[in-house]
Scaffold this active site. Structure first.
Site, PDB file in Angstrom:
ATOM      1  N   SER A  96      -2.998   7.540  -1.200  1.00 50.76           N
ATOM      2  CA  SER A  96      -3.232   8.719  -2.323  1.00 50.76           C
ATOM      3  C   SER A  96      -4.583   8.569  -2.914  1.00 50.76           C
ATOM      4  O   SER A  96      -4.833   9.229  -3.657  1.00 50.76           O
ATOM      5  CB  SER A  96      -2.303   8.808  -3.306  1.00 50.76           C
ATOM      6  OG  SER A  96      -1.233   9.477  -2.491  1.00 50.76           O
ATOM      7  N   SER A 104      -0.006  12.351  -8.135  1.00 54.26           N
ATOM      8  CA  SER A 104       0.070  12.117  -6.922  1.00 54.26           C
ATOM      9  C   SER A 104       0.864  12.976  -6.039  1.00 54.26           C
ATOM     10  O   SER A 104       1.417  12.672  -5.089  1.00 54.26           O
ATOM     11  CB  SER A 104       0.354  10.682  -6.537  1.00 54.26           C
ATOM     12  OG  SER A 104      -0.521  10.144  -5.441  1.00 54.26           O
ATOM     13  N   LYS A 112      -7.088  11.389  -2.768  1.00 59.02           N
ATOM     14  CA  LYS A 112      -6.871  12.550  -3.610  1.00 59.02           C
ATOM     15  C   LYS A 112      -8.067  12.733  -4.420  1.00 59.02           C
ATOM     16  O   LYS A 112      -8.408  13.779  -5.142  1.00 59.02           O
ATOM     17  CB  LYS A 112      -5.641  12.584  -4.371  1.00 59.02           C
ATOM     18  CG  LYS A 112      -4.295  12.907  -3.658  1.00 59.02           C
ATOM     19  CD  LYS A 112      -2.916  12.862  -4.339  1.00 59.02           C
ATOM     20  CE  LYS A 112      -1.754  13.057  -3.525  1.00 59.02           C
ATOM     21  NZ  LYS A 112      -1.241  12.166  -2.642  1.00 59.02           N
TER      22      LYS A 112
END
Length: 351
Positions: free
Chosen positions: A121, A178, A124
């Site tokens: 993640s 997340s 992101k």
């Protein structure tokens, strides 16, 4: 005098990676290491796989979740490549680490920092950067659809299909907590959809000089989203220059209204709650192939630093590694950096 980073461990790691069994070698077509084979008891037969693919997204998601729960734990790429065998003076649990001065780019600590691994993640951050640079209205309402359900890892989400949130709310949840469906929805609502969005992510990586980096989707659930610690330090520096990303990523808690309910979210990085830390930007990440990951911009003794920790072996060990580095730097007055590693052969799985 600061102890030097052991070189023989890195060399052994490189030799081990060159001798790894065929199952762990990169696949030529996509330049990715083959996944660890599952036993016959946990691997679906071809007819089963076809029937799953034909099922509805909701049934697919439930099937994937059951399969993931039943499957044996897989080692991370860093473990498969032997990177955890590389010793370092701070005895970090992360197989990859990099700490540098944000302004001078002086490297204060480096461990396998050129290894290219899945980043989960941490993806992101690039998702948020591309969304914000597209200058789409932050208050535009976006809708979660079945396309946002994770059928790859079977991860859960409290954002049910049909949930409507603003683009800024989606960004907030993606960066702070997340939230995978929020991140995917942000990509879907990019002009042209997901494919142009991913192309924009890779284009931005090239613009920033992130030559070890490749993205295939906006959440980080795919192990084919890969980068190096050095590239991620570049990404942290770039995203730190965006006030909204700084604000949303370090937010402690956030509530969103979904229908008649209020959903409470908390930051996935426990260090943002610690008054001993002054964190300007952060992002966590985890999938089994990547291990536990963490990137941060933090100020210590008046000095702005960028920290990258990849492939940490325990649930809380990435935070422990950050604490170890912080203590070492403060004890040494941030004036005696550990020698950076020499250029050695480290696993690189980019295409």
């Amino acid at each position: 005098m600061a102890p030097a980073v052991a070189q023989d461990g890195a060399k052994r790691s490189a030799q081990a990676s060159n001798k790894r069994p065929a199952a762990d070698k990169p696949v030529r077509k996509s330049a990715q290491p083959a996944p660890v084979k599952r036993s016959a008891a946990t691997s679906p037969s071809r007819p089963q796989a076809r029937s799953q693919a034909a099922a509805s997204p909701r049934k697919q998601s439930a099937t994937v979740q059951r399969a993931v729960a039943a499957a044996p734990a897989r080692v991370s790429y860093g473990q498969a490549f032997g990177l955890h065998a590389v010793e370092d003076p701070l005895d970090l649990k992360s197989s990859v680490a990099l700490v540098l001065d944000q302004e001078t780019e002086e490297v204060l600590f480096a461990k396998n920092s050129q290894a290219v691994l899945p980043i989960a993640s941490l993806t992101k951050l690039m998702t948020a950067l591309v969304v914000i640079e597209a200058d789409q209205p932050l208050q535009e309402m976006l809708t979660i659809t079945r396309e946002d359900i994770d059928t790859e890892k079977g991860s859960s989400s409290r954002l049910a299909v049909g949930t409507r949130l603003s683009r800024e709310e989606m960004l907030h949840l993606a960066l702070m907590s997340s939230e995978n469906r929020a991140a995917n929805a942000l990509g879907r609502h990019y002009p042209g959809g997901l494919r142009p969005f991913v192309a924009a992510m890779n284009r931005k990586a090239r613009e920033l000089g992130m030559n070890d980096t490749r993205f295939v989707e906006p959440t980080g659930l795919s192990s084919r989203n890969q980068s190096s610690a050095r590239d991620l330090a570049v990404l942290v520096k770039a995203t730190y220059g965006v006030p909204l990303i700084r604000e949303l990523s370090t937010s402690h808690e956030y509530q969103v209204v979904v229908g008649k309910r209020q959903l409470q979210y908390r930051n996935t990085n426990g260090l943002v709650f610690n008054p001993n830390w002054e964190i300007g930007l952060q992002k966590t990440g985890y999938i089994s192939e990547a291990g536990r990951c963490l990137v941060m911009q933090a100020e210590l003794a008046g000095r702005k630093l960028i920290m990258v920790f990849l492939d940490s072996a325990g649930r809380f060990s990435r935070l422990g590694d950050a604490e170890r580095v912080r203590s070492w730097l403060l004890d040494h007055g941030l004036a005696s950096p550990l020698p950076a590693e020499d250029d050695v052969d480290v696993p690189r799985v980019t295409s």
